[in-house]
Design a protein around this motif. Structure first.
Motif: not given
Length: 72
Positions: A1-20, A22-29
């Motif tokens: 089990m992982l404690k998940v704050n949110e899962i959402f679709y957006s555009i990557q704003g950092e790293s070499t993948s900027v602008g692509l 991306c699905v973000f899985v934001r964990l809590t804690g």
């Protein structure tokens, strides 16, 4: 089990993948409390999810780039 704050679709704003798409899985804690943090709302709360539940939700976005963040 992982404690998940949110899962959402957006555009990557950092790293070499900027602008692509991306699905973000934001964990809590995260306990680091970085001065530049823009997601203090993820310090607490969240929902316990199994890996299978997370993968199912992430897969529903049909996106090959996934970022797991937070929860340090």
């Amino acid at each position: 089990m992982l404690k998940v704050n949110e899962i959402f679709y957006s555009i990557q704003g950092e790293s070499t993948s900027v602008g692509l798409p991306c699905v973000f899985v934001r964990l809590t804690g995260c306990n680091l409390r970085c001065t530049y943090c823009d997601t203090e709302y993820a310090f607490h709360n969240g929902t316990n999810k199994t890996i299978d539940q997370i993968v199912k939700q992430v897969s529903s976005y049909n996106c090959s780039l996934v970022e797991i963040t937070g929860g340090e």
